[in-house]
Design a protein around this motif. Structure first.
Motif: not given
Ligand SMILES: *Cc1c(COP(=O)(O)O)cnc(C)c1O
Length: 386
Positions: A202-218
């Motif tokens: 799931d692309a959206e889950l992957a993006t969210r997990m990558a954001e949570f990995r780094t401070h919630g930053i995009t």
């Protein structure tokens, strides 16, 4: 002491880490992406997010699925505490589903009963976390079907199971789950010293997990909630953490991935020898269900106390005294003092508690010699055949 498990580090592994030390990036650079790609090609999932541990990956997976206060997460009582703690980190509550007495994995029948009851009481879990104990996949088809029926999300805790397969497909492809988590702690199948990774389709889950990995930053303007001020701009859109994997860890991981099938085949061969050599002792061997191919992170024997000349604790102590580094995976999580304080009690999960009275993990790891294995077998025969 012959340990119950240990890492296998080659000269190539060492060279790969040293090479990164001479490069421009020490953390979250191109090698982390290469490692993610390696795990994707092994699992055939669409997206991978590498992190500094499986504990972090479980936490981030729960955050990405929106687990929070008022929600429930269910897992197996026979697992490492991290499979349950991830819910508490999110402010959610934990409950357990008893194990199948044959495989020691979450029992789909118990799960079905518990879900039916929870539906009546209006407290269905948001997330179910089946754990592939010792490297054997849970009955994911059944668990997935129940999750669909009751509207639950599924995170597979595959900390033990990289390189394993289920219905001829690699564990981690997320065919029957939303997210799968792997651990690369040194005792696991491959290692990055410390490290973990989540796969998803799931692309959206992957993006969210990558954001949570780094401070919630995009840094992606499409994900920003405010007009960017300029090209330097990034936005914090959630409360994340620093769970990044280093380039050193990823380099070790890439190099270890070259030997994944060698590691698993070797563990399978060791397990086959144990299956053969221990049959006439008062022990239950780990039963393998049709359609599963275990990575054998652990080889767990269960003592049949009524047929044995010695008890469980005595066997454990004597094995350690004789240089066999046995262990017990796991103390049922609900019996940990922290969980007892949350209100869990003895006799809540009888299959798990019975298992705990009988289980012992005996040595299995890549690099274990035939001689060492015969020593383990010899000592078990000496202590148990009377
Ligand atoms: C090892 C393990 C974890 C935690 O892994 P780390 O990478 O050490 O955080 C989680 N669940 C299970 C089942 C494990 O065995």
């Amino acid at each position: 002491m012959i340990p119950y498990g240990r890492q296998s580090i080659s000269e190539n592994d060492i060279a790969a880490v040293v090479e990164v030390l001479r490069s421009d990036f020490l953390t979250q650079g191109p090698v982390v992406e290469q490692f993610e790609a390696r795990v994707l090609s092994a699992t055939t999932a669409n997206y991978a997010v590498a992190m500094n541990s499986a504990t972090s990956a479980l936490h981030v997976a729960c955050l990405a699925l929106g687990l929070g206060p008022g929600d429930w997460l269910w897992t197996s009582p026979i697992t490492f505490v991290a499979s349950a703690n991830c819910a508490l980190y999110c402010g959610a509550s934990v409950d357990f589903v008893d194990i199948d007495p044959r495989t020691y994995n979450m029992c789909p029948l118990r799960l079905a009963e518990k879900l039916a009851l929870a539906k009546q009481q209006n407290c269905l879990p948001k997330v179910i976390v089946p754990v592939h104990l010792a490297g054997q996949s849970c009955d994911m088809q059944a668990i997935h079907q129940l999750a669909q029926q009751y509207g639950c999300k599924v995170i597979e805790d595959a900390s033990h199971a990289i390189g394993a397969s289920y219905l001829d497909q690699p564990v981690g492809n997320c065919r029957f789950s939303d997210i799968t988590v792997f651990s690369f702690h040194p005792v696991k199948i491959i290692t990055t010293a410390e490290g973990g990774l989540a796969t998803t389709n799931d692309a959206e889950l992957a993006t969210r997990m990558a954001e949570f990995r780094t401070h919630g930053i995009t840094r992606d303007p499409k994900r920003m909630t405010k007009i960017p001020d300029g090209p330097w701009y990034y936005q914090q859109i959630a409360l994340g953490l620093n769970y990044r994997m280093t380039e050193l860890q990823a380099a070790l991981g890439c190099s270890q991935m070259n030997r994944l099938s060698e590691f698993v085949d070797n563990r399978q061969a060791i397990a086959a020898r144990y299956n053969d050599a221990l049959t006439d002792l008062p022990l239950l061997m780990p039963e393998q269900l049709a359609g599963t191919y275990s990575s054998y992170h652990l080889y767990i024997i269960r003592l049949q106390a009524d047929k044995s000349p010695i008890g469980h604790k005595e066997l454990f102590e004597l094995l350690r005294q004789r240089g066999i580094g046995v262990n017990l995976h796991y103390i049922p999580v609900h019996l940990q003092p922290y969980y007892l304080d949350l209100g869990f009690k003895e006799n809540m999960f009888p299959n798990a508690e019975q298992y705990y009275k009988e289980a012992i993990s005996i040595p299995v790891y890549h690099g274990m010699t035939g001689e060492q294995q015969e020593q383990v077998i010899g000592v078990l025969h000496e202590l148990l055949s009377k």
